[in-house]
Design an enzyme around this catalytic site. Structure first.
Site, PDB file in Angstrom:
ATOM      1  N   HIS A   1       0.137   8.993   6.185  1.00  0.00           N
ATOM      2  CA  HIS A   1       1.095   9.069   7.286  1.00  0.00           C
ATOM      3  C   HIS A   1       0.309   9.350   8.572  1.00  0.00           C
ATOM      4  CE1 HIS A   1       4.209  10.398   4.027  1.00  0.00           C
ATOM      5  NE2 HIS A   1       3.923   9.113   3.952  1.00  0.00           N
ATOM      6  N   GLU A  28       5.140   6.949  -5.172  1.00  0.00           N
ATOM      7  CA  GLU A  28       4.807   5.566  -4.795  1.00  0.00           C
ATOM      8  C   GLU A  28       3.974   4.863  -5.866  1.00  0.00           C
ATOM      9  OE1 GLU A  28       6.511   4.541  -2.603  1.00  0.00           O
ATOM     10  OE2 GLU A  28       6.598   5.811  -0.818  1.00  0.00           O
ATOM     11  N   HIS A  35      -2.654   5.411   0.875  1.00  0.00           N
ATOM     12  CA  HIS A  35      -1.449   5.406   1.717  1.00  0.00           C
ATOM     13  C   HIS A  35      -1.396   6.726   2.463  1.00  0.00           C
ATOM     14  CE1 HIS A  35       2.560   5.614   3.173  1.00  0.00           C
ATOM     15  NE2 HIS A  35       2.959   6.475   2.266  1.00  0.00           N
ATOM     16  N   HIS A  38       7.219   4.568   8.635  1.00  0.00           N
ATOM     17  CA  HIS A  38       6.715   5.315   7.484  1.00  0.00           C
ATOM     18  C   HIS A  38       5.245   5.701   7.663  1.00  0.00           C
ATOM     19  CE1 HIS A  38       6.582   5.631   2.803  1.00  0.00           C
ATOM     20  NE2 HIS A  38       5.811   6.513   3.388  1.00  0.00           N
TER      21      HIS A  38
HETATM   22 ZN    ZN Z   1       4.526   7.787   2.424  1.00  0.00          ZN
END
Ligand code: ZN
Length: 228
Positions: free
Chosen positions: A98, A77, A96, A160
């Protein structure tokens, strides 16, 4: 001390704390820190265990994604992180994850309205959904860059996970925790089928204007970076 050592150390410490607290799992998610005033940022490597990570594993790149330091492959990413720093000069750290409860809202396609004072003060007016795009693609990068211009500091990525920003890495880490608390409380409230109340609109707007005032302070330091 190398030029990037403090950013690298901050990333490792934060990634390991977020893993121990359950916000980062296995090798999922990624985090980055802007190198203050420079055309550069440091980011976690791709597919590598956070608990084994040391500062030498962290990758440093310029915003054209040219590697400056580090021998590992940077996170898939990476282009998303670079696009965020270019779209948001106030942001100096991006996390970022999850994380489970925010990810549950990402499946339900539900954004979080202003529920709590601290949420409005640190995350912004609301936690908006960013439409789905596959990981590591230019489509995801462009979609994210378009959505983050509304100056909120937390977003839910459809099907996501979550995205949190801060003017430094501690703030970004706290924002991850505030987001997860809001997501869990909102999910539980929605389960009751009763009306979910919000904070009064003027309170939300006063909190958001405080956040914007802080953001403008940090924007100035990064406005003159040449991204070429
Ligand atoms: Zn991710």
């Amino acid at each position: 001390m190398g030029l990037y050592d403090s950013a690298k150390g901050q990333i490792v410490d934060t990634a390991q704390r977020l893993t121990q607290k359950g916000y980062l799992m296995a090798t999922g998610g990624n985090l980055s820190v802007r190198i203050s005033g420079k055309n550069a940022f440091a980011i976690t490597p791709s597919n590598y265990d956070y608990l084994k990570m040391i500062p030498d594993d962290i990758c440093v790149l310029d915003f054209g994604l040219n590697p400056l330091e580090g021998s590992r492959k940077p996170s898939v990413e990476t282009s998303m992180h670079a696009a965020i720093y270019q779209a948001r000069p106030d942001v100096n750290a991006v996390v970022h994850t999850h994380q489970v409860y925010a990810s549950t809202l990402a499946l339900l396609n539900v954004s979080i309205p202003a529920l709590f004072d601290e949420q409005a003060l640190f995350l912004g007016r609301s936690v908006q959904l960013i439409p789905y795009a596959p990981s590591g693609t230019g489509l995801l990068k462009n979609t994210i860059a378009r959505h983050v211009r509304d100056h909120n500091n937390a977003y839910i990525m459809k099907n996501h996970g979550a995205l949190c920003f801060g003017h430094d890495v501690e703030r970004a880490e706290h924002n991850v925790e505030i987001l997860e608390k809001c997501a869990l409380a909102y999910l539980l409230a929605l389960c009751t089928n009763r009306k979910v109340t919000r904070i009064p609109l003027p309170v939300r707007e006063i909190a958001f204007s405080k956040l914007r005032k802080d953001q403008r302070k940090f924007e100035e330091a990064n406005l003159n970076i040449n991204f070429e």
